[in-house]
Design an enzyme around this catalytic site. Structure first.
Site, PDB file in Angstrom:
ATOM      1  CB  THR A 162      -0.847   0.196   1.335  1.00 53.26           C
ATOM      2  OG1 THR A 162      -1.513  -1.262   1.183  1.00 53.26           O
ATOM      3  CG2 THR A 162      -1.700   1.090   1.198  1.00 53.26           C
ATOM      4  CE  LYS A 198       0.999  -4.398   6.703  1.00 56.11           C
ATOM      5  NZ  LYS A 198       1.434  -3.538   5.573  1.00 56.11           N
ATOM      6  CB  ILE A 206       4.756  -5.002   7.338  1.00 53.03           C
ATOM      7  CG1 ILE A 206       5.157  -6.699   7.379  1.00 53.03           C
ATOM      8  CG2 ILE A 206       4.986  -4.342   6.292  1.00 53.03           C
ATOM      9  CD1 ILE A 206       4.665  -7.287   6.229  1.00 53.03           C
TER      10      ILE A 206
END
Length: 302
Positions: free
Chosen positions: A54, A171, A213
């Site tokens: 993203t 995630k 992350i």
């Protein structure tokens, strides 16, 4: 029969950076700056790099650019640390194609965001991820970020998917430590749970998450590496002490939609040009002073 992906799971830990995709003012991808960023992150102690997530503006790159950037990442990293390739889509066939191309490029793992906009059911989510896992024989990571996708991968669905041997991690970017804790308790060591929310990541590691992350690590990779590696060693006192010095940056990197603020910050630090793609635009002037002050307080700009 042992799971051939078990050994790879041990590499999915510590500080992982969802790297921005540097662009020129006209929107073209700035590959020389990307190479510099990759080298900098490896030197600063980043454990894994995420290409075209993203934060890497996956939603504004063409499919060809998407695969080109992943190939560039893999070639330039050259085995120094694992490369996780963002290959998710809301079209299962497109996600399979992107994941297949990432495997061909040599990426170590695929990161698959939950299908956005079309709002699949939990059974649809299960079948989507199952189809990709069966079509492409490589390690794959689920990515749950309901704030972006308007779809939430339920714990029961994650538990079902954990039985597929090449689905190795999730995630969890829900920002809910309680949800993450329940997920970790339910999954055991079947798949690795990673945080995708900078503000709550350290807290989630206290409950067994293996790393984060990160968006913020784009600008403070060394400090974030120190935080999460201390946490992995169980030294939460040191981790918290370091984390407290950079915690204000987490909110600043989301004063507008990511990666707008982090690209602004990297530009102020001299790391990238002032390039971003529509429909994203450069950081609104009303936030400049606020972000600049945060960067100065963190010692990132003068």
């Amino acid at each position: 029969m042992s799971n051939p992906y078990s050994e790879f799971k041990t590499q999915l830990q510590g500080s992982m950076v969802a790297l921005v995709t540097p662009m020129l003012a006209n929107g073209d991808i700035d590959y020389p700056r990307l190479a510099d960023l990759i080298d900098w992150h490896i030197e600063q102690g980043t454990d894994c790099l995420v290409a075209v997530g993203t934060t890497g503006e996956s939603a504004t790159l063409s499919m060809q650019e998407h695969s080109d950037v992943i190939r560039f990442f893999v070639k330039h990293v050259n085995g120094r640390i694992p490369v996780i390739a963002g290959t998710g889509a809301n079209n299962t066939l497109e996600a399979i194609q992107l994941t297949s191309e990432a495997k061909e490029a040599g990426a170590d793992c695929a990161l698959l965001v939950a299908p956005y906009y079309n709002k699949p059911t939990q059974e649809g989510l299960f079948q989507h991820y199952k189809a990709i896992a069966e079509a492409v024989d490589m390690p794959q990571m689920l990515y749950n970020v309901p704030g972006r996708t308007v779809v939430d991968i339920a714990q029961e669905t994650v538990e079902r998917l954990a039985n597929i041997e090449n689905i190795v991690a999730i995630k969890d970017a829900t920002g809910s430590v309680e949800r993450g804790k329940l997920l970790i308790e339910a999954l055991g060591d079947r798949i690795v749970v990673l945080s995708g929310d900078d503000g709550t990541a350290l807290e989630l590691m206290k409950h067994g998450a293996k790393g984060n992350i990160s968006v913020t690590a784009n600008i403070v990779p060394k400090a974030m590496s120190q935080v999460f590696n201390a946490a992995l060693e169980g030294d939460f006192e040191t981790a918290t002490k370091i984390h407290d010095t950079i915690a204000p940056l987490h909110k600043l990197m989301f004063v507008e939609s990511s990666p707008i603020p982090v690209k602004y910050a990297l530009n102020k630090m001299g790391k990238i040009e002032q390039g971003i793609r529509l429909p994203l635009v450069w950081l609104n002037e009303q936030y400049h002073n606020q972000v600049d002050a945060g960067l100065r307080a963190a010692g990132l700009v003068e």
